[in-house]
Enzyme design. Structure first.
Site, PDB file in Angstrom:
ATOM      1  NE  ARG A   1      29.079  78.262   2.001  1.00 18.79           N
ATOM      2  CZ  ARG A   1      28.723  78.124   3.272  1.00 18.79           C
ATOM      3  NH1 ARG A   1      28.923  79.123   4.111  1.00 18.79           N
ATOM      4  NH2 ARG A   1      28.174  77.009   3.694  1.00 18.79           N
TER       5      ARG A   1
ATOM      6  N   GLY B   1      26.901  73.984  -8.400  1.00 12.81           N
ATOM      7  CA  GLY B   1      26.060  72.796  -8.291  1.00 12.81           C
ATOM      8  C   GLY B   1      25.585  72.524  -6.889  1.00 12.81           C
TER       9      GLY B   1
ATOM     10  CB  SER C   1      14.948  55.416   9.163  1.00 15.28           C
ATOM     11  OG  SER C   1      13.626  55.803   9.521  1.00 15.28           O
TER      12      SER C   1
ATOM     13  CB  ALA D   1      15.480  60.394   1.715  1.00 13.73           C
TER      14      ALA D   1
ATOM     15  CD  GLU E   1      12.892  57.418  12.373  1.00 17.38           C
ATOM     16  OE1 GLU E   1      12.246  58.306  12.958  1.00 17.38           O
ATOM     17  OE2 GLU E   1      13.810  57.662  11.565  1.00 17.38           O
TER      18      GLU E   1
ATOM     19  CB  VAL F   1      18.804  63.671  13.219  1.00 16.53           C
ATOM     20  CG1 VAL F   1      19.071  62.357  13.918  1.00 16.53           C
ATOM     21  CG2 VAL F   1      19.981  64.632  13.411  1.00 16.53           C
TER      22      VAL F   1
ATOM     23  CG  ASP G   1      17.252  71.830   0.542  1.00 15.93           C
ATOM     24  OD1 ASP G   1      16.256  71.551  -0.158  1.00 15.93           O
ATOM     25  OD2 ASP G   1      18.226  71.068   0.676  1.00 15.93           O
TER      26      ASP G   1
ATOM     27  CG  HIS H   1       2.313  42.918 -21.337  1.00 14.67           C
ATOM     28  ND1 HIS H   1       2.243  42.593 -20.004  1.00 14.67           N
ATOM     29  CD2 HIS H   1       2.582  41.764 -22.011  1.00 14.67           C
ATOM     30  CE1 HIS H   1       2.444  41.290 -19.866  1.00 14.67           C
ATOM     31  NE2 HIS H   1       2.646  40.763 -21.068  1.00 14.67           N
TER      32      HIS H   1
END
EC number: 1.8.1.4
Length: 481
Positions: free
Chosen positions: A35, A39, A196, A198, A218, A285, A326, A460
């Site tokens: 819509r 992406g 608080s 991400a 928070e 929030v 989500d 290393h």
């Protein structure tokens, strides 16, 4: 007559467009409905553009501490916020065009508009209530518009939007969501960040680097409450060292607006209330799934707390209707959405040995300064589950590469099952840990034991050596501490 597809996906965010590509690869006739912009939120307003902003902040931080590296830069560096935002938007535009290219390459039809499931196997696409942002070049060949379309399989991938608290709703001027925070016309001198997680802590970190006076509020006892408490304690110490004010176990009960400032009433756990005035406030929030106006209720799709209920393959309780990303609930992360999309489509296509999504092996990354990354159980959650555990830790202060980078404040922490040697969780804070956590994700996915990790050779000097040392520490064999 309605055009028919094997799969129609509603939403072109990371879950949606990846599912479309995989469906096409498997020979399924596929269309995707969008819509607003290819992406989705992640590419246009979330994951990618925020990382562009944070990269600018990181470079500014380094420039202002050049003398720590033996370098001389005259005067204090400052940010051109319009240029910073323009760069971020340019990155999004480039990737937006990339999604358009993928749709063209994979012969996925793009249907512009808003979809509604009118009955099983059918959707009606109407005019978008939002301004459609056409993709950059190249534009997909197969662009379609409003009308009726049918498909045996409909995948809902409509994502989520910022949650608003009653009485503290974002207004776009004084109270921002991440949309406004992403593209400020000018930098505020002071900022309150409510939440608080991400999103909140990343914006708090960015604006602090830009020189803004930042206060984070928070409600939980620790910042980034889903993370291990040892890790968040280190992150908090470093954020406060950078000048950020953090108030935990507190909630904003009401706000008062002036012409160009806002005052938050902050109530702490002991019942005391303080007033904090700032130029702007970011409401971070959490988010809620976009389940409205899709026709889900009419066909009987089950939802819970604003998200579609699914199994490990994206199936809802109604045959032929699926959900990913989500809109299907936490963890609300782009990479989880992508994986769910692939699993869902492969199950639809009938591929053998398709494994259900294991949410316990989804890594989480927060790109503040310092970075935080994790996978699996925290120490507290492992104990709650009744596991007998071994815990290993290794400080970045004992890692040569971290010291050379000037980034020696960090920690790698691992949790193992004492009886089986199973890696239950890994938690990291420090330089580039968002790039390192995948090593532990791979190890968990392959069911790697502590013995196999201890016999793995790490290069290393690298910060990744903290990973092996933490494993060694869990078994009393640490070498460099």
């Amino acid at each position: 007559m309605a055009e028919n597809y094997d799969v129609i996906i509603i939403g072109s965010g990371p879950g949606g467009y990846v599912a479309a590509v995989r469906a096409s690869q498997l020979g399924l006739k596929t269309a995707i409905v969008e819509r607003e912009h290819l992406g989705g939120i992640c590419l246009n307003w979330g994951c990618i553009p925020t990382k562009a902003l944070l990269r600018s902040a990181e470079i500014l931080d380094h420039a202002n501490h050049a003398k720590d590296y033996g370098l001389v830069l005259e005067g204090k560096m400052s940010a051109d916020v319009k240029a910073v935002v323009a760069r971020s938007r340019g990155v999004s535009a480039r990737l937006n065009g990339g999604v358009g290219f993928l749709m063209k390459k994979n012969k996925v039809d793009v249907i512009w508009g808003e979809a509604k499931i009118t009955k099983l196997g059918e959707i009606v696409v109407g005019k978008s209530s939002k301004p459609v942002v056409e993709p950059q070049n190249p534009v997909p060949k197969n662009i379609k518009g409003e009308g009726t379309y049918t498909a045996k399989h409909i995948i809902v991938a409509t994502g989520a939007r910022p949650r608003a608290l009653p009485g503290i709703e974002p207004d776009g001027k004084l109270i921002w969501t991440y949309f406004e925070a992403m593209k400020p016309a000018a930098l505020p001198k002071s900022l309150i960040v409510m939440g608080s997680g991400a999103i909140g802590i990343e914006f708090a970190s960015f604006y602090r680097s830009m020189g803004v006076d930042v206060t984070v509020v928070e409600v939980m006892a620790t910042i980034m409450p889903v993370e291990d408490v040892e890790v968040t304690a280190i992150a908090r110490k470093q954020l406060e060292k950078r000048g950020m004010k953090i108030i935990t176990s507190a909630k904003i009960t009401k706000v008062e607006k002036a012409d160009d400032s806002i005052t938050a009433h902050v109530e702490t756990a002991d019942g005391k209330v303080q007033q904090i005035t700032a130029d702007r406030m970011i409401s971070a929030v959490g988010v809620q799934g976009n389940i409205e106006n899709l026709g889900l209720e009419a066909v009987g799709v089950k939802t819970d707390r604003g998200c579609v209920v699914i199994d490990g393959y994206g199936k809802t309780n109604i045959a032929g209707i699926y959900a990913i990303g989500d809109v299907a609930g936490p963890p609300m992360l782009a990479h989880k959405a992508e994986h769910e999309g692939v699993v869902c489509v492969e199950k639809i296509a009938g591929l053998p040995n398709v494994h259900a999504t294991d949410k316990g092996k989804v890594p989480g990354c927060t790109y503040c300064n310092p970075q935080v990354a994790s996978v699996g159980l925290t120490e507290a959650k492992a104990k709650e589950a009744g596991r007998d555990i071994r815990v290993g830790r290794f400080s970045f202060a004992a890692n040569g590469k971290a010291i050379a980078l000037g980034e020696d404040q960090g920690l790698c922490k691992v949790i193992f099952d004492k009886k089986t040697g199973e890696l239950l969780g890994a938690h990291m804070v420090g330089a580039e840990v968002t790039e390192l956590i995948q090593g532990f994700v791979v190890a968990m996915n392959l069911e790697t034991t502590e013995e196999e990790l201890m016999h793995t050779i790490f290069p290393h000097p690298t910060v990744s050596e903290t990973m092996k040392e933490a494993v060694l520490d869990a078994y009393g064999r640490v070498l460099n501490a």
